[in-house]
Design a protein around this motif. Structure first.
Motif, PDB file in Angstrom:
ATOM      1  N   ALA A  91       0.864  -1.263   0.247  1.00  0.00           N
ATOM      2  CA  ALA A  91       0.266   0.405  -0.227  1.00  0.00           C
ATOM      3  C   ALA A  91       0.856   0.778   0.332  1.00  0.00           C
ATOM      4  N   PRO A  92       0.417   2.517  -0.271  1.00  0.00           N
ATOM      5  CA  PRO A  92       0.466   4.000   0.141  1.00  0.00           C
ATOM      6  C   PRO A  92       1.983   3.768   0.996  1.00  0.00           C
ATOM      7  N   GLU A  93       3.337   4.657   0.753  1.00  0.00           N
ATOM      8  CA  GLU A  93       4.151   5.099   1.652  1.00  0.00           C
ATOM      9  C   GLU A  93       4.033   5.747   2.939  1.00  0.00           C
ATOM     10  N   ARG A  94       2.686   5.693   3.563  1.00  0.00           N
ATOM     11  CA  ARG A  94       2.566   6.715   4.590  1.00  0.00           C
ATOM     12  C   ARG A  94       2.286   5.505   6.036  1.00  0.00           C
ATOM     13  N   LEU A  95       2.851   5.540   7.080  1.00  0.00           N
ATOM     14  CA  LEU A  95       2.721   5.461   8.456  1.00  0.00           C
ATOM     15  C   LEU A  95       1.534   5.231   8.763  1.00  0.00           C
ATOM     16  N   GLU A  96       0.564   5.967   8.721  1.00  0.00           N
ATOM     17  CA  GLU A  96      -0.949   6.157   9.554  1.00  0.00           C
ATOM     18  C   GLU A  96      -2.051   5.351   8.266  1.00  0.00           C
ATOM     19  N   LEU A  97      -1.653   5.107   7.196  1.00  0.00           N
ATOM     20  CA  LEU A  97      -2.010   3.757   6.496  1.00  0.00           C
ATOM     21  C   LEU A  97      -2.300   2.469   6.739  1.00  0.00           C
ATOM     22  N   LYS A  98      -0.785   3.078   6.509  1.00  0.00           N
ATOM     23  CA  LYS A  98      -0.131   1.030   7.217  1.00  0.00           C
ATOM     24  C   LYS A  98      -0.800   0.774   8.263  1.00  0.00           C
ATOM     25  N   LEU A  99      -0.538   1.347   9.053  1.00  0.00           N
ATOM     26  CA  LEU A  99      -0.724   1.446  10.968  1.00  0.00           C
ATOM     27  C   LEU A  99      -2.335   0.947  10.517  1.00  0.00           C
ATOM     28  N   GLU A 100      -2.965   1.514  10.445  1.00  0.00           N
ATOM     29  CA  GLU A 100      -4.704   1.132  10.315  1.00  0.00           C
ATOM     30  C   GLU A 100      -5.008  -0.665   9.626  1.00  0.00           C
ATOM     31  N   LEU A 101      -4.087  -0.231   8.219  1.00  0.00           N
ATOM     32  CA  LEU A 101      -4.904  -1.423   7.339  1.00  0.00           C
ATOM     33  C   LEU A 101      -3.809  -2.731   7.724  1.00  0.00           C
ATOM     34  N   HIS A 102      -2.739  -2.985   8.460  1.00  0.00           N
ATOM     35  CA  HIS A 102      -2.216  -3.513   8.780  1.00  0.00           C
ATOM     36  C   HIS A 102      -3.112  -4.243  10.482  1.00  0.00           C
ATOM     37  N   SER A 103      -3.205  -2.917  11.491  1.00  0.00           N
ATOM     38  CA  SER A 103      -4.260  -4.079  12.099  1.00  0.00           C
ATOM     39  C   SER A 103      -5.173  -4.387  11.904  1.00  0.00           C
ATOM     40  N   LYS A 104      -5.949  -4.087  10.925  1.00  0.00           N
ATOM     41  CA  LYS A 104      -7.157  -5.366   9.667  1.00  0.00           C
ATOM     42  C   LYS A 104      -6.279  -6.168   9.651  1.00  0.00           C
ATOM     43  N   ILE A 105      -5.549  -6.026   8.426  1.00  0.00           N
ATOM     44  CA  ILE A 105      -4.792  -7.403   8.405  1.00  0.00           C
ATOM     45  C   ILE A 105      -4.345  -8.772   9.137  1.00  0.00           C
ATOM     46  N   SER A 106      -3.924  -8.150  10.145  1.00  0.00           N
ATOM     47  CA  SER A 106      -3.462  -9.505  11.129  1.00  0.00           C
ATOM     48  C   SER A 106      -4.958  -9.452  11.528  1.00  0.00           C
ATOM     49  N   ALA A 107      -6.005  -9.383  12.160  1.00  0.00           N
ATOM     50  CA  ALA A 107      -6.469  -9.382  12.856  1.00  0.00           C
ATOM     51  C   ALA A 107      -7.561 -10.563  12.294  1.00  0.00           C
ATOM     52  N   ALA A 108      -7.465 -10.273  10.454  1.00  0.00           N
ATOM     53  CA  ALA A 108      -8.507 -11.435  10.045  1.00  0.00           C
ATOM     54  C   ALA A 108      -7.479 -12.637   9.714  1.00  0.00           C
ATOM     55  N   ALA A 109      -5.617 -12.294   9.401  1.00  0.00           N
ATOM     56  CA  ALA A 109      -5.525 -13.525   8.931  1.00  0.00           C
ATOM     57  C   ALA A 109      -5.267 -15.001  10.029  1.00  0.00           C
ATOM     58  N   LYS A 110      -4.863 -16.107   9.818  1.00  0.00           N
ATOM     59  CA  LYS A 110      -4.498 -16.868  10.785  1.00  0.00           C
ATOM     60  C   LYS A 110      -3.414 -16.460  11.059  1.00  0.00           C
ATOM     61  N   PRO A 111      -3.676 -17.074  12.297  1.00  0.00           N
ATOM     62  CA  PRO A 111      -2.506 -16.349  13.523  1.00  0.00           C
ATOM     63  C   PRO A 111      -1.017 -16.384  12.996  1.00  0.00           C
ATOM     64  N   ASN A 112      -0.309 -18.069  12.377  1.00  0.00           N
ATOM     65  CA  ASN A 112       0.881 -18.036  12.186  1.00  0.00           C
ATOM     66  C   ASN A 112       0.792 -18.457  10.328  1.00  0.00           C
ATOM     67  N   ALA A 113       0.445 -17.137   9.638  1.00  0.00           N
ATOM     68  CA  ALA A 113       0.409 -16.469   8.116  1.00  0.00           C
ATOM     69  C   ALA A 113       1.217 -15.945   8.889  1.00  0.00           C
ATOM     70  N   LEU A 114       2.942 -15.609   7.626  1.00  0.00           N
ATOM     71  CA  LEU A 114       3.487 -14.825   8.357  1.00  0.00           C
ATOM     72  C   LEU A 114       3.319 -13.812   6.798  1.00  0.00           C
ATOM     73  N   ILE A 115       3.115 -12.505   7.236  1.00  0.00           N
ATOM     74  CA  ILE A 115       2.496 -11.038   7.193  1.00  0.00           C
ATOM     75  C   ILE A 115       4.197 -10.401   6.429  1.00  0.00           C
ATOM     76  N   GLY A 116       4.262  -9.681   5.346  1.00  0.00           N
ATOM     77  CA  GLY A 116       5.824  -8.682   4.621  1.00  0.00           C
ATOM     78  C   GLY A 116       4.700  -7.925   4.185  1.00  0.00           C
ATOM     79  N   SER A 117       6.312  -6.729   4.771  1.00  0.00           N
ATOM     80  CA  SER A 117       5.332  -5.551   4.205  1.00  0.00           C
ATOM     81  C   SER A 117       6.621  -4.278   2.905  1.00  0.00           C
ATOM     82  N   SER A 118       5.766  -3.741   1.645  1.00  0.00           N
ATOM     83  CA  SER A 118       6.652  -3.971   0.609  1.00  0.00           C
ATOM     84  C   SER A 118       7.726  -2.539   1.104  1.00  0.00           C
TER      85      SER A 118
END
Ligand SMILES: NC(=O)C1=CN([C@@H]2O[C@H](COP(=O)(O)OP(=O)(O)OC[C@H]3O[C@@H](n4cnc5c(N)ncnc54)[C@H](O)[C@@H]3O)[C@@H](O)[C@H]2O)C=CC1
Ligand SMILES: C[N+](C)(C)CC(=O)CC(=O)[O-]
Length: 321
Positions: A91-118
């Motif tokens: 996603a776009p290179e903005r701290l606030e945007l990534k913070l909010e997005l990752h709280s949603k992604i990680s809450a919905a993902a399997k707990p042992n699925a790795l998450i990478g950011s570009s």
């Protein structure tokens, strides 16, 4: 926690330049891919970008079963990540945007699925602050075009488990990449610190009326750019020190850093820094002599020149263009 490394389903959030590159790489490696991007027309744009990359990927060689048809574009973050074995956010290179997005992604993902950011240089400790299971969250910083360039910088934050770094490295390797673990979390990581320094200096040259952007690009592509594909700056300069290697090189050219030629502040050349550089390049040299590495460097240069010439001719260009 055992993180998933044998991945079948790859999730991509954000499908612009970098996200579509990840999608193309994952599809070419025979994975099922789920993608989400909030922009109107994003699905069509993504499919267009993947189709554009596909010819190169076919030439490089597709994994069994690889197909553009295995891409599914979904309408929500949750649908994108809930069944995914690995998740990559671009996603776009903005701290606030990534913070909010990752709280949603990680809450919905399997707990042992790795998450990478570009991310190109934001700190994972900051933008994963609100994430669920932050121990599985890393930076996987790629290089454009993501589907061809092998380097990916892997960076952990303060909550990232060391096993997650190793697991992410394993996953990126399974996608045909060359991971580089950035052991200290610093803005810009390693590669973009270097690229930014070069770029900032190039802008100074333009601003000072010294050269045009084309001349500056020529200075790179007909010189150091050709050798950078197979030998980095430290080993190149070790060879430039002749048989006396890096210590002689540092003595001869190190003081010029203090003039300075550039507009960037130079590091102080302490004994420790010199020793670190000399010791590091000695390790890089391994058992190879300077002359053997010169032959290797020259052979590689010839091969690269020939490859560039042939490829340009195929595209109707002369070598000088
Ligand atoms: N362009 C480059 O050369 C490189 C960029 N990166 C990094 O990759 C990331 C993406 O950059 P690009 O692909 O270049 O940008 P881009 O502007 O091409 O694509 C960003 C995409 O994110 C989408 N988007 C907007 N809001 C979003 C949200 N809330 N959630 C998810 N997606 C959203 C946009 O619709 C767009 O398709 C950034 O973090 C950047 O620093 C990393 C390496 C190289
Ligand atoms: C300009 N950039 C900082 C986004 C570039 C990168 O992050 C890597 C690249 O592809 O050069």
């Amino acid at each position: 926690m055992r993180f998933i490394t044998d991945i079948k389903t790859f999730a991509a959030l954000g499908s612009g330049v970098i996200g579509s590159g990840w999608v193309s790489r994952a599809l070419a490696n025979g994975l099922d891919v789920l993608a989400w991007d909030p922009a109107p027309g994003a699905e069509a744009a993504l499919r267009q970008r993947v189709a554009n990359a596909w010819g190169a990927l076919e030439k490089q060689g597709l994994a069994p079963g690889a197909s553009q048809d295995r891409l599914r574009f979904v309408a929500t973050i949750e649908a994108c990540v809930k069944d995914a074995d690995f998740i990559q956010e671009s996603a776009p290179e903005r701290l606030e945007l990534k913070l909010e997005l990752h709280s949603k992604i990680s809450a919905a993902a399997k707990p042992n699925a790795l998450i990478g950011s570009s991310t190109s240089g934001l700190l994972p400790s900051e933008f994963y602050e609100g994430s669920t299971h932050p121990e599985r969250c890393v930076v996987g910083h790629p290089f454009n075009p993501v589907y061809l360039l092998p380097l990916v910088e892997v960076v952990g934050g303060k909550h990232t488990a060391p096993e997650a770094i190793q697991a992410a490295i394993q996953v990126y390797e399974s996608l045909g990449m060359r991971p580089l673990h950035v052991r200290k979390e610093v803005p810009g990581f390693i590669a973009d610190r270097l690229l930014e320094a070069l770029w900032r200096e190039a802008l100074h040259l333009v601003n000072d009326g010294v050269a045009t952007t084309g001349e500056i690009d020529d200075a790179i592509r007909f010189g150091a750019g050709l050798r950078w594909s197979f030998m980095g700056t430290f080993l190149t300069y070790t060879l430039a020190g002749g048989d006396a290697g890096m210590r002689h090189f540092m003595a001869q050219f190190g003081p010029a850093l203090q003039l300075p030629w550039t507009h960037l502040p130079a590091p102080e050349l302490t004994d420790k820094l010199i020793d670190d550089v000399v010791d590091g390049t000695r390790e890089q040299l391994g058992n190879h002599s300077i002359s053997a590495l010169e032959r290797y460097r020259d052979d590689c240069l010839l091969a690269v020149l020939e490859a560039v010439k042939t490829t340009k001719a195929k595209h109707g260009m002369t070598f000088a263009e």
